[in-house]
Design a protein around this motif. Structure first.
Motif, PDB file in Angstrom:
ATOM      1  N   ASP A 198      31.399  29.829  57.811  1.00 49.07           N
ATOM      2  CA  ASP A 198      30.219  29.582  58.648  1.00 49.07           C
ATOM      3  C   ASP A 198      30.246  28.140  59.137  1.00 49.07           C
ATOM      4  N   GLY A 199      30.863  27.924  60.299  1.00 49.88           N
ATOM      5  CA  GLY A 199      30.938  26.584  60.870  1.00 49.88           C
ATOM      6  C   GLY A 199      32.230  26.329  61.606  1.00 49.88           C
ATOM      7  N   PRO A 200      33.371  26.398  60.917  1.00 50.44           N
ATOM      8  CA  PRO A 200      34.638  26.116  61.602  1.00 50.44           C
ATOM      9  C   PRO A 200      34.916  27.019  62.795  1.00 50.44           C
ATOM     10  N   GLU A 201      34.437  28.293  62.743  1.00 52.26           N
ATOM     11  CA  GLU A 201      34.732  29.218  63.846  1.00 52.26           C
ATOM     12  C   GLU A 201      34.075  28.793  65.144  1.00 52.26           C
ATOM     13  N   ALA A 202      33.068  27.893  65.057  1.00 53.42           N
ATOM     14  CA  ALA A 202      32.399  27.416  66.261  1.00 53.42           C
ATOM     15  C   ALA A 202      33.220  26.355  66.993  1.00 53.42           C
ATOM     16  N   PHE A 203      34.252  25.849  66.323  1.00 55.16           N
ATOM     17  CA  PHE A 203      35.054  24.771  66.909  1.00 55.16           C
ATOM     18  C   PHE A 203      36.532  25.133  66.823  1.00 55.16           C
ATOM     19  N   PRO A 204      36.957  26.151  67.553  1.00 54.74           N
ATOM     20  CA  PRO A 204      38.346  26.610  67.470  1.00 54.74           C
ATOM     21  C   PRO A 204      39.327  25.514  67.869  1.00 54.74           C
TER      22      PRO A 204
END
Length: 241
Positions: A198-204
């Motif tokens: 929850d978090g890293p997927e927003a900043f590929p």
């Protein structure tokens, strides 16, 4: 001296240094483990009647952690308060030393001396990284300048992309955060609990460092171990491509 703390980090500091002084703390005061004092509700909405019933000589608050109206209500009721507001690591160390001395500590506790040594020459990233530091997700809120956590990160080699922003906690859309093109995204696990899912997927494509929020934002005994722990977490980012 009877002290009620509405600040989790100060609860830990006072309880470890002067355990007989602390008579009350919030429900969110989780350290030290096994803390056995009266609980007075949350940090944002404490039960002021319960606070007053403990007959404190002093109530500890913080500008960011607590509400101004609660401080004013306690003062109006004749309850002495101390409002803390550290914005740098040296400022936090000085404020802690002064507070503990006023509460009756004969000397600086070992954990505070250890914290001074740890932050005198903290470990740093091999190369400075320009980063954004989200502290909330719905909506997106990031760490701005003139904040304690931003100063901690700077000393570890992280350049906050919003360090010069006029707001201390700017709100931006995800698209705006991506447009900053950070070299690193720092995701603490509090106040919002960012995780690897929850978090890293927003900043590929951008390395994301998952940090201990307690060690990034608390000013107390955790300061002694924070530099080594945070530096290790910063050096092991995850990446979503």
């Amino acid at each position: 001296m009877r002290v009620v703390s509405l600040v989790p980090s100060l609860t830990e500091a006072v309880a470890l240094t002067l355990p007989g002084v602390l008579v009350g703390a919030t429900d969110w005061c989780s350290h030290p483990a096994g803390l056995d004092v009266a609980r007075v509700g949350g940090t944002k909405y404490p039960d002021l009647d319960r606070v007053r019933a403990l007959r404190p000589d002093l109530v500890l608050l913080n500008v960011e952690e607590n509400r101004r109206e609660d401080a004013e209500a306690l003062r109006a009721a004749g309850v002495p308060v101390r409002v803390t507001y550290p914005r740098t690591v040296p400022g936090a160390l000085t404020e802690l030393a002064e507070l503990l001395a006023e509460l009756g500590a004969p000397t600086e506790p070992a954990w505070l001396r250890d914290a001074r040594r740890a932050w005198a020459e903290p470990p740093r990233l091999a190369a400075a990284r320009r980063a954004i530091v989200p502290v909330w997700r719905r909506p997106w809120v990031v760490l701005g300048g003139d904040t304690f956590a931003s100063d901690m990160l700077r000393r570890l080699g992280v350049v906050n992309a919003y360090d010069q922003h006029p707001e201390r906690y700017p709100r931006h859309s995800l698209a705006e955060l991506r447009d900053v093109e950070p070299e690193l995204v720092v995701l603490p696990d509090e106040p919002y609990r960012f995780t690897a899912e929850d978090g890293p997927e927003a900043f590929p494509g951008v390395p994301c460092a998952l940090l201990s929020g307690r060690h990034l934002t608390w000013y107390g005994p955790s300061l002694a171990e924070a530099p080594a722990l945070l530096a290790d977490q910063l050096a092991r980012p995850v990446r979503t491509d």
